[in-house]
Design a protein around this motif. Sequence first.
Motif, PDB file in Angstrom:
ATOM      1  N   VAL A   1      51.322  36.851  45.520  1.00 38.41           N
ATOM      2  CA  VAL A   1      52.064  37.988  44.352  1.00 38.41           C
ATOM      3  C   VAL A   1      52.894  38.161  45.106  1.00 38.41           C
ATOM      4  CG1 VAL A   1      51.520  39.933  43.421  1.00 38.41           C
ATOM      5  CG2 VAL A   1      49.741  38.712  43.592  1.00 38.41           C
TER       6      VAL A   1
ATOM      7  N   HIS B   1      55.874  41.669  43.944  1.00 34.01           N
ATOM      8  CA  HIS B   1      55.846  43.030  44.426  1.00 34.01           C
ATOM      9  C   HIS B   1      57.767  43.574  43.728  1.00 34.01           C
ATOM     10  CE1 HIS B   1      51.359  43.472  44.750  1.00 34.01           C
ATOM     11  NE2 HIS B   1      52.018  42.595  46.228  1.00 34.01           N
TER      12      HIS B   1
ATOM     13  N   THR C   1      56.619  41.939  34.922  1.00 37.35           N
ATOM     14  CA  THR C   1      55.531  41.812  35.958  1.00 37.35           C
ATOM     15  C   THR C   1      54.706  41.383  35.281  1.00 37.35           C
ATOM     16  OG1 THR C   1      54.822  41.566  37.954  1.00 37.35           O
ATOM     17  CG2 THR C   1      54.568  43.606  36.596  1.00 37.35           C
TER      18      THR C   1
ATOM     19  N   ASN D   1      48.112  39.459  35.282  1.00 37.51           N
ATOM     20  CA  ASN D   1      47.673  38.831  35.634  1.00 37.51           C
ATOM     21  C   ASN D   1      48.777  36.983  35.534  1.00 37.51           C
ATOM     22  OD1 ASN D   1      44.535  38.175  37.252  1.00 37.51           O
ATOM     23  ND2 ASN D   1      44.908  36.577  35.561  1.00 37.51           N
ATOM     24  N   GLU D   2      48.280  35.772  36.912  1.00 33.70           N
ATOM     25  CA  GLU D   2      48.652  35.132  36.358  1.00 33.70           C
ATOM     26  C   GLU D   2      47.935  33.654  36.267  1.00 33.70           C
ATOM     27  OE1 GLU D   2      51.106  32.422  35.428  1.00 33.70           O
ATOM     28  OE2 GLU D   2      52.041  34.072  36.159  1.00 33.70           O
TER      29      GLU D   2
ATOM     30  N   ALA E   1      46.377  34.187  40.535  1.00 36.57           N
ATOM     31  CA  ALA E   1      46.715  35.164  41.002  1.00 36.57           C
ATOM     32  C   ALA E   1      47.100  36.967  40.549  1.00 36.57           C
ATOM     33  CB  ALA E   1      47.855  35.264  42.098  1.00 36.57           C
TER      34      ALA E   1
ATOM     35  N   ALA F   1      47.938  41.269  39.919  1.00 34.97           N
ATOM     36  CA  ALA F   1      48.775  42.172  40.796  1.00 34.97           C
ATOM     37  C   ALA F   1      48.558  43.787  39.982  1.00 34.97           C
ATOM     38  CB  ALA F   1      50.316  41.882  40.333  1.00 34.97           C
TER      39      ALA F   1
ATOM     40  N   GLU G   1      44.463  40.170  45.989  1.00 31.10           N
ATOM     41  CA  GLU G   1      45.036  39.012  45.276  1.00 31.10           C
ATOM     42  C   GLU G   1      44.131  38.216  44.006  1.00 31.10           C
ATOM     43  OE1 GLU G   1      48.580  38.133  47.270  1.00 31.10           O
ATOM     44  OE2 GLU G   1      49.134  40.181  47.732  1.00 31.10           O
TER      45      GLU G   1
END
Length: 369
Positions: A128, A130, A142, A145-146, A151, A153, A300
């Motif tokens: 992750v 930041h 940002t 959630n990816e 992952a 954050a 993460e």
Amino acid sequence: MPLTIPPHLLPADGRFGSGPSKVRPGQVDHLVANAHVLGTSHRRPPVKDLVRRIRAGVTELLGAPDGYEVVLGNGGATAFWDVATLCLVERRAQHAAFGEFGGKFATATSRAPFLEPSQVITAEPGSVAHLEPADDVDTYATPHNETSTGAMAPVRRPAGPDGAVVLTDATSGAGALPVDLSETDAYYFAPQKAFAADGGLWLAVLSPAAVERAARIEASGRWVPEFLSLTTAVENSRQDQTLNTPAVATLLLLADQVEWLLAQGGLAWSAKRSAASAEILYSWAEQRDWATPFVARPEERSTVVGTIDLADEIDAGRIITELSANGVQDVFAYRKLGRNQLRVGMYPAVDPDDVAALTACVDYLVETV
């Protein structure tokens, strides 16, 4: 010939897509029961009432602070990147990019000819990046959630200059991850993940600062197409409508899912249910010598999209094909990641018992293939 997984191992529902995600039978029933709304004008009460239900429900579900408002527009979260580039970034943005979707938004602002080059903080997939306080940016962006890497954050406002706004891509996190919306100014998402509807729509929970920023930028003379105007979207949403015709079936599915989540116990219930599924998946992987959680740091690891690497001697493609032949669907890795990997959607509609059954099916196939 495909292998036959013993029926007692199979999940009750084999849909584990990371988006589009599993649609509950109750949502389909709601759609059928309200079929009379399909084919009616989005300027008339039946559809406007749907938008009102969605705006009120999302406000309650996500705990929007006083003054924040839920805004809708057509085009999905991909369109919102262009909306934000045009209407929310004044001069320069900072992006945390740790997967496909955070990187795409960074590309959008970096290519805009009316903005200064964006500051992009990157991290390798499986980790992750930041946001960092900076004096020379007016917008922070940002993912929460990816979806591509599994992952997540925290949503946290950097201690930067007064007046900077924070934009959070919550497409695969909204409705299933805890959030304090006071830490962001635009929490935006599409409804085909935790909200189990179809794509093509974006929603954003906007702070007063974001609404004021958009109004000021759009009044400054910057060229903004009406379809991508955030101010226009705000004005229409306040009338419980969208600028142009929405997919009414999507609104019906979305409204029912929001109200179902509230009836179950709201965001606290939803987040706990997804976290229970994630604990099952990651614990299972850690107990196998041929499976490893892709995201190295436990804090993460997403609780809504789990990514599991398989050892080289195990062909993830073959496992996925055999699962699909047995009705267990959509556990493939994100296409551009190119890993020998399973990716599992663990949104609130997915029963944790079905995640446990999925792991049992994978065990069976690894032993049998």
